[in-house]
Design a protein around this motif. Structure first.
Motif, mmCIF file in Angstrom:
data_model
loop_
_atom_site.group_PDB
_atom_site.id
_atom_site.type_symbol
_atom_site.label_atom_id
_atom_site.label_comp_id
_atom_site.label_asym_id
_atom_site.label_seq_id
_atom_site.Cartn_x
_atom_site.Cartn_y
_atom_site.Cartn_z
ATOM 1 N N LYS A 115 -41.534 63.584 48.421
ATOM 2 C CA LYS A 115 -40.768 63.919 47.217
ATOM 3 C C LYS A 115 -40.680 65.435 47.031
ATOM 4 O O LYS A 115 -39.618 65.956 46.654
ATOM 5 C CB LYS A 115 -41.407 63.263 45.994
ATOM 6 N N THR A 119 -37.110 67.292 47.156
ATOM 7 C CA THR A 119 -36.721 68.003 45.931
ATOM 8 C C THR A 119 -36.342 69.445 46.249
ATOM 9 O O THR A 119 -35.343 69.976 45.738
ATOM 10 C CB THR A 119 -37.865 67.965 44.907
ATOM 11 N N LYS A 122 -32.920 69.352 47.971
ATOM 12 C CA LYS A 122 -31.986 68.422 47.323
ATOM 13 C C LYS A 122 -30.520 68.790 47.545
ATOM 14 O O LYS A 122 -29.649 67.911 47.583
ATOM 15 C CB LYS A 122 -32.287 68.319 45.833
ATOM 16 N N CYS A 355 -35.487 62.623 42.676
ATOM 17 C CA CYS A 355 -35.194 63.751 41.794
ATOM 18 C C CYS A 355 -33.732 63.684 41.346
ATOM 19 O O CYS A 355 -32.964 62.903 41.850
ATOM 20 C CB CYS A 355 -35.469 65.077 42.511
#
Length: 355
Positions: A115, A119, A122, A355
């Motif tokens: 994650k 993120t 992204k 996210c």
């Protein structure tokens, strides 16, 4: 453990989302973590994408002690990013680690690291229709010693690659070549059920022969009797025979695919008859002659659903559903991809937000 972050000073130009291809473009950063005997897994970090220092005597280069996974991140219509069953990938990674004698990893830390990395990256998750961010976690043995034993040092790495639509021009059924000479994996006790590079290296010679004959994928048979269907290239495989949907049972030589598992769950939720059992190539050919082989498809992360239009075994060529995609294949593809991209609700808890 704290995840340290070092950002690149030289960000790359983002690619054209309409010309991504697969596996050729990589993002600005990657996730790394090290293992040393006596210390365990340590130093999780996000760093600029680049070469991994490796001694010429590293165990992975000489004795193939390595494992890997493959998954995707998807951008929804409202701009959010989500994963499809990543916990299953990390669970399978640890299963592969156990077989390759690689120290297991904390799956919660793996998820946290994933994650954090996605993120940061992204803006690399494409938004064009049916595009995604391919995620490749892998572990390599890095001890510099020429000796056949488990390494004392490892590197875990995650790299990311924006990927184009698999079926940019629509879903075309693939032609499959049945391999009868070579073996991909031993039937039981071997490496077939684990995601390690040796399994894929073993498939290259048959893939080359299939392409020479005009076929795009290889259907592997069992290693002992050379008659039972196992899997297709990098995919699991399903056949609809006289109303029964059959997929080869997981007997230790077949990779337990996450898309395979999802397809079985989805089909059973629709009330369909799904069997996990032995399936011989003779049964398939007999069913086809009797007009009972109604549909066939492969399942995997890259394609999700890959309909099969033709099988060639020796001199016997079997055309399935007139070479067209079947009703169930289409419904499965539409349903799973709609869940992955957030176009419909997820009733199974398969989606993990990022996210």
């Amino acid at each position: 453990m704290e995840i340290k972050v070092t950002l690149t000073d030289h960000p790359k130009q983002k690619p054209d989302e309409n010309n991504l291809g697969f596996g050729h473009i990589f993002t600005d950063h990657m996730f790394l973590m090290d293992y040393d005997d006596g210390q365990g897994w340590h130093d999780p970090r996000v760093v600029p994408y680049g070469p991994i220092p490796m001694d010429p005597a590293c165990s992975c280069l000489h004795y193939a002690q390595e494992v890997f996974e493959g998954m995707k991140a998807y951008r929804t219509a409202d701009g959010k990013i989500q994963f499809f069953r990543p916990g299953q990938n990390f669970k399978r990674l640890n299963t592969s680690c156990e077989r390759l004698v690689i120290p297991k990893m904390d799956e919660e830390l793996l998820m946290e690291g994933l994650k954090r990395l996605v993120t940061i990256e992204k803006d690399w998750v494409p938004s064009a229709p049916d595009t995604s961010l391919y995620i490749r976690p892998f572990i390599v043995a890095t001890q510099a010693v020429l000796g056949v034993h488990p390494s004392a040092h490892y590197v875990y790495c995650v790299i990311l690659s924006p990927s184009g639509a698999y079926y940019a021009g629509g879903i075309d059924p693939v032609k499959i070549y049945v391999e009868t000479k070579y073996v991909r994996a031993a039937s039981q006790g071997g490496m077939g059920a684990y995601k390690t590079g040796g399994n894929y290296a073993a498939s290259l010679i048959a893939q080359e022969e299939a392409e020479r004959q005009g076929y795009s994928q290889v259907l592997w048979l069992d290693a002992v009797e050379r008659k039972y269907v196992e899997e297709v290239g990098s995919m699991n495989v399903f056949f609809k025979i006289d109303g029964e949907i059959v997929t080869p049972e997981l007997d230790g030589s077949i990779l337990p695919g996450i898309t395979r598992k999802s397809v079985i769950q989805l089909l059973r939720s629709w009330g369909m008859n799904v069997s996990e059992r032995k399936l011989s190539i003779d049964e398939l050919e007999s069913a086809a002659k009797a007009g009972k082989l109604e549909e066939a498809w492969g399942t995997g992360t890259a394609a999700v659903i890959s309909p099969i239009g033709e099988l060639k075994c020796g001199d016997t060529v079997t055309v399935i559903n007139e070479g067209r995609i079947g009703e169930i294949s289409q419904k499965l593809y539409d349903t799973i991809t709609d869940i992955q991209w957030g176009r419909i609700p997820d009733p199974f808890g398969w989606i993990t937000p990022c996210c």
